[in-house]
Design a protein around this motif. Structure first.
Motif, short mmCIF file in Angstrom:
data_model
loop_
_atom_site.label_atom_id
_atom_site.label_comp_id
_atom_site.label_asym_id
_atom_site.label_seq_id
_atom_site.Cartn_x
_atom_site.Cartn_y
_atom_site.Cartn_z
N VAL A 7 -2.67 -15.81 1.39
CA VAL A 7 -3.61 -15.65 0.27
C VAL A 7 -3.84 -14.17 -0.01
O VAL A 7 -3.76 -13.70 -1.15
CB VAL A 7 -4.93 -16.37 0.58
CG1 VAL A 7 -6.00 -15.97 -0.43
CG2 VAL A 7 -4.73 -17.86 0.58
N LEU A 8 -4.08 -13.42 1.08
CA LEU A 8 -4.35 -11.99 0.90
C LEU A 8 -3.15 -11.27 0.32
O LEU A 8 -3.29 -10.40 -0.54
CB LEU A 8 -4.76 -11.36 2.23
CG LEU A 8 -6.17 -11.73 2.66
CD1 LEU A 8 -6.46 -11.21 4.05
CD2 LEU A 8 -7.19 -11.18 1.68
N LEU B 288 -0.72 -8.34 -3.97
CA LEU B 288 0.44 -8.12 -4.83
C LEU B 288 0.04 -8.15 -6.30
O LEU B 288 0.41 -7.26 -7.09
CB LEU B 288 1.49 -9.20 -4.58
CG LEU B 288 2.66 -8.81 -3.71
CD1 LEU B 288 3.60 -9.99 -3.54
CD2 LEU B 288 3.41 -7.65 -4.32
N ILE B 289 -0.74 -9.18 -6.67
CA ILE B 289 -1.13 -9.29 -8.08
C ILE B 289 -2.01 -8.10 -8.47
O ILE B 289 -1.85 -7.51 -9.54
CB ILE B 289 -1.84 -10.64 -8.32
CG1 ILE B 289 -0.81 -11.76 -8.16
CG2 ILE B 289 -2.44 -10.68 -9.72
CD1 ILE B 289 -1.38 -13.13 -8.30
N GLY C 207 13.98 -1.56 1.33
CA GLY C 207 13.71 -2.55 0.29
C GLY C 207 14.06 -2.01 -1.08
O GLY C 207 14.58 -2.73 -1.92
N GLY C 208 13.79 -0.75 -1.30
CA GLY C 208 14.06 -0.16 -2.61
C GLY C 208 12.84 0.56 -3.12
O GLY C 208 11.85 -0.09 -3.50
N VAL C 209 12.90 1.88 -3.14
CA VAL C 209 11.74 2.67 -3.56
C VAL C 209 11.46 2.40 -5.03
O VAL C 209 12.37 2.40 -5.86
CB VAL C 209 12.02 4.17 -3.35
CG1 VAL C 209 10.85 4.99 -3.85
CG2 VAL C 209 12.26 4.45 -1.90
N GLY C 210 10.20 2.14 -5.33
CA GLY C 210 9.83 1.97 -6.73
C GLY C 210 9.93 0.54 -7.23
O GLY C 210 10.11 0.32 -8.42
N SER C 211 9.82 -0.44 -6.35
CA SER C 211 9.74 -1.80 -6.84
C SER C 211 8.93 -2.63 -5.85
O SER C 211 9.05 -2.45 -4.65
CB SER C 211 11.13 -2.40 -6.99
OG SER C 211 11.64 -2.73 -5.73
N MET C 212 8.09 -3.50 -6.38
CA MET C 212 7.25 -4.30 -5.49
C MET C 212 8.07 -5.39 -4.81
O MET C 212 7.75 -5.83 -3.72
CB MET C 212 6.10 -4.93 -6.28
CG MET C 212 4.96 -3.97 -6.51
SD MET C 212 4.25 -3.41 -4.95
CE MET C 212 3.29 -2.02 -5.50
N GLY D 16 0.82 -1.21 0.00
CA GLY D 16 0.00 0.00 0.00
C GLY D 16 0.85 1.25 0.00
O GLY D 16 0.64 2.17 -0.79
N LEU D 17 1.85 1.27 0.88
CA LEU D 17 2.68 2.47 0.99
C LEU D 17 3.52 2.66 -0.26
O LEU D 17 3.75 3.78 -0.71
CB LEU D 17 3.57 2.36 2.23
CG LEU D 17 4.30 3.63 2.62
CD1 LEU D 17 3.30 4.74 2.90
CD2 LEU D 17 5.15 3.40 3.85
#
Lengths: 358, 358
Positions: free
Chosen positions: A177-178, A183-184, A264-269, A59-60
């Motif tokens: 599951v959620l 993510l998808i 984690g790295g801004v701009g990547s899921m 979300g963020l």
């Protein structure tokens, strides 16, 4: 090096580009599905927490990493999701319905915040969202008739279709599951016109406006989406906590979420997942490290936030792309093996760009 | 009633949050025992009750108005003192922001360090108050200079978000280090003027508050003269207006940036040492920096008088809310005002952001 031979337009927007991707993600999915069989309850619970963090992080990330709107108040949405969910559960609303309601309420509040924040940019947005989170926390602790204030609110037992979710592994699968669904969904949003509009706004608001993107609508939408997903994480978080009090949703939680996104790295899921793993397991690592450190330092109560801060400083100074960026560099080192040059990923020299003119 | 003394307000702001709210309304401040403001407290208690009683029984009589007026005056003076501290921290934000466009989220923690330096130099080493103050300010200024030269200069030109996160991380590190060095127990700060009060008719001003007011005035005067009449000060103004042009005319921009950080850290140290007698010195006391943000934003984040004005607005309204509004509003006032100000004037009251022409 791998060369992709594209035979179909859909290959351009595939989530998994080639066989290698499919293989590794399939393996990962198998591993996380099989995890409850191998791990003991404690580590399963921790993994569950990591996945909850990851949902909130998705979300963020939508907001910070893809729309460029820095929000320092996501703990508020987490809190709104958690309280809505537990209050509705307490009132006898079915589990799934109350979870959906939690998402909707958070998304609505998020849309409101986004709408107010439309005119603010950069620094002012950060401070306004911070103030919003502070106000929410105060409101929750003062509205005792509803939330129990500091006495707390116990979260009712979850049950899905009449099946009580009491065991850790049941909650683990629910979260898994959620997380996969979220993510998808997020990845699909990002390759749709909505996501592209968000990215355009991030890169340049003025250019986005001049190609006909309604900046106001998409910013508000991004806030609503982000808040809704974080609200979902909040609902899951409530079950993890078992007992809600305003203490659980302080400014520090907002920071932790942001830290997750940055590290984690801004701009990547994928960065979200790395960040969540980092945030989730750092306390365990610290607990292990405590045994080896001298007693004077190891017993200090403020050690953990201090280490968090130090890591944040080091990441921003030396690897602004986060874990994901480091991973890309390592990967390209091996892909180009003898030909890799340091300068490939050298950061360009940047000059101070004034924000007084925008 | 408790809110009538600025001291108790600060002590509360720096208390651990959980503790603060659990105690509920019948809280007693740790200051009560040590602080001779007991007399002040007694006085204010009497004045408020007398309003309650007289106001209901014999409304409309002259003495009632007199007491109400003096109570209001008392609240205003306390608010002014509180506001000065907010203003001084905000001043630190503004100085750095004006020159380098960095937002220093660690300003509150710099203030905390300054207070600890003061405690060590004055309390533990037994230096005279003024000498200790000067030494503490000087050492923190050196610290600020080095901080810029070694850490912050590297992120100049990075996105605002990265800088915000960096300074937040630094704040955490400072807090952890202070906790390691000085411990987490709140320490009191002895001064030569502790316990003396000045009576002006019905209004009682403690020397602590008087020092805050005078100190702020004096500091602002020095800063004003410095920026207006010294070569370096004018160079700083030039740098903050146009970095590149400042380079061209031969101003050592890098050193100016570091010096601005030094001044900002020095101002933080002054704020910390002025605040220390009315509050308690502990690693968490930097959190009032968030409220000082509100002050800086209201002042427009680029204007030095604006920062002080913002501090007074926040300080006075907080004190007024503490006395005249139900419990709980006092903590929310700063954030409420902040959000209202940002909604009405998204670029601050004294805006300097201009729209880029394309």
């Amino acid at each position: 090096m791998r060369f992709l031979f594209k035979t179909h337009y859909n290959q351009d927007i595939d989530h998994l580009k080639h066989g290698g991707d499919r293989f590794w993600y399939g393996l990962l999915l198998l591993l996380v599905v099989a995890a409850p069989a191998a791990l003991d309850t404690f580590y399963l619970g921790e993994l569950n927490l990591v996945m909850i963090y990851a949902i909130a992080g998705v979300g963020l990330m939508l907001l910070v990493g893809y729309t460029g709107q820095v929000c320092m108040g996501h703990a508020a949405f987490l809190a709104i999701g958690a309280y809505t969910h537990s209050l509705l559960l307490g009132a006898g609303v079915p589990f799934l319905l109350s979870m959906i309601a939690a998402v909707l309420v958070s998304a609505l509040v998020g849309a409101g915040v986004g709408w107010i924040a439309l005119r603010m940019t950069g620094l002012y947005l950060v401070i306004a969202t911070l103030a919003f989170a502070m106000l929410t926390e105060q409101t929750i602790s003062r509205a005792e008739w509803l939330t129990g204030g500091f006495r707390g609110l116990s979260v009712p037992q979850a049950s899905l279709f009449g099946l009580p979710l009491t065991e850790v592994w049941q909650r683990y699968y629910l979260t898994l599951v959620l997380l996969v669904v979220v993510l998808i969904a997020a990845l699909n949003i990002l390759r749709s016109s909505t996501g592209r509009a968000m990215v355009a706004i991030r890169d340049s608001e003025i250019s986005a406006e001049s190609v006909g993107i309604n900046v106001a609508v998409y910013k508000t939408l991004a806030f609503a989406l982000s808040a809704g997903i974080t609200g979902l994480a909040g609902a899951l978080f409530a079950h993890r906590l078992g007992y809600l009090s305003p203490d659980a949703f302080t400014f520090l939680i907002s920071l932790q979420l942001l830290l997750m996104v940055v590290v984690g790295g801004v701009g990547s899921m994928r960065g979200v997942i790395y960040g969540a793993l980092f945030i989730g397991f750092l306390p365990q690592l610290l607990a292990i490290a405590r045994d080896t450190l001298p007693r004077q330092i190891a017993q200090a109560p403020g050690l953990e936030p201090g280490i968090f801060g130090l890591i944040l400083v080091l990441v921003i100074l030396f690897e602004p792309q986060g874990i994901f960026g480091r991973w890309l560099k390592i990967k390209s080192y091996f892909q180009l093996f003898p030909l890799y040059r340091r300068a490939t990923h050298k950061r360009q020299k940047t000059y101070m760009r004034t924000e007084r003119l925008r | 009633m408790r809110a009538l003394s600025a001291g108790s307000c600060f002590a509360e702001a720096s208390q651990p949050r959980r503790d603060r709210s659990r105690r509920g309304l019948a809280r007693s401040d740790p200051l009560d025992a040590s602080e001779p403001g007991g007399r002040r407290r007694l006085y204010s208690a009497r004045s408020k009750t007398s309003i309650d009683i007289l106001g209901t029984r014999t409304a409309g009589r002259e003495p009632v108005e007199g007491i109400a007026l003096s109570q209001l005056l008392q609240v205003l003076i306390n608010g002014l003192a509180v506001g000065c501290i907010y203003g001084l921290i905000a001043l630190g934000f503004v100085l750095v922001y004006k020159a380098t466009e960095m937002v220093n989220f660690a300003q509150g923690d710099l203030m905390m360090l300054g207070a600890f330096f003061g405690v060590t130099l004055i309390g533990d080493f037994g230096l005279p108050w003024l000498l200790g103050l000067l030494l503490a300010v000087l050492s923190l200024a050196v610290f600020g200079y080095l901080l810029d030269a070694f850490v912050l200069r590297r992120v100049l030109g990075e996105p605002q978000f990265a800088i915000v996160m960096l300074t937040i991380g630094l704040g955490f590190v400072f807090r952890a280090v202070a906790g390691l060095v000085w411990g987490y127990d709140p320490q009191s700060f002895p001064t030569p003027y502790t316990g003396k009060t000045l009576r002006m008719g019905e209004v009682v001003v403690s020397y602590e508050n008087l020092t805050i007011l005078l100190g702020t005035f004096f500091l602002c005067l020095v800063l004003f003269l410095f920026f207006r009449h010294t070569r370096l000060g004018i160079g700083m103004q030039a740098t903050s207006q146009n970095q590149l042009a400042a380079y061209y005319v031969g101003i050592p921009v890098k050193r100016v940036f570091s010096l601005v950080w030094a001044i900002s850290a020095g101002v933080a140290a002054v704020a910390g040492i002025l605040l220390a007698p009315v509050s308690l010195v502990q690693p968490g006391m930097g959190f009032i920096g968030i409220k000082a943000f509100a002050a800086a934003v209201i002042g427009g984040f680029g204007s030095i008088p604006g920062a002080l004005l913002g501090g007074w607005i926040i300080g006075i309204s907080e004190q007024v809310a503490g006395v005249y509004l139900p419990a709980g509003f006092q903590e929310m006032t700063a954030y409420g005002i902040l959000i209202i100000a940002l909604v009405l004037r998204p670029e601050g009251l004294f805006a300097q952001v201009q729209r880029k022409k394309v």
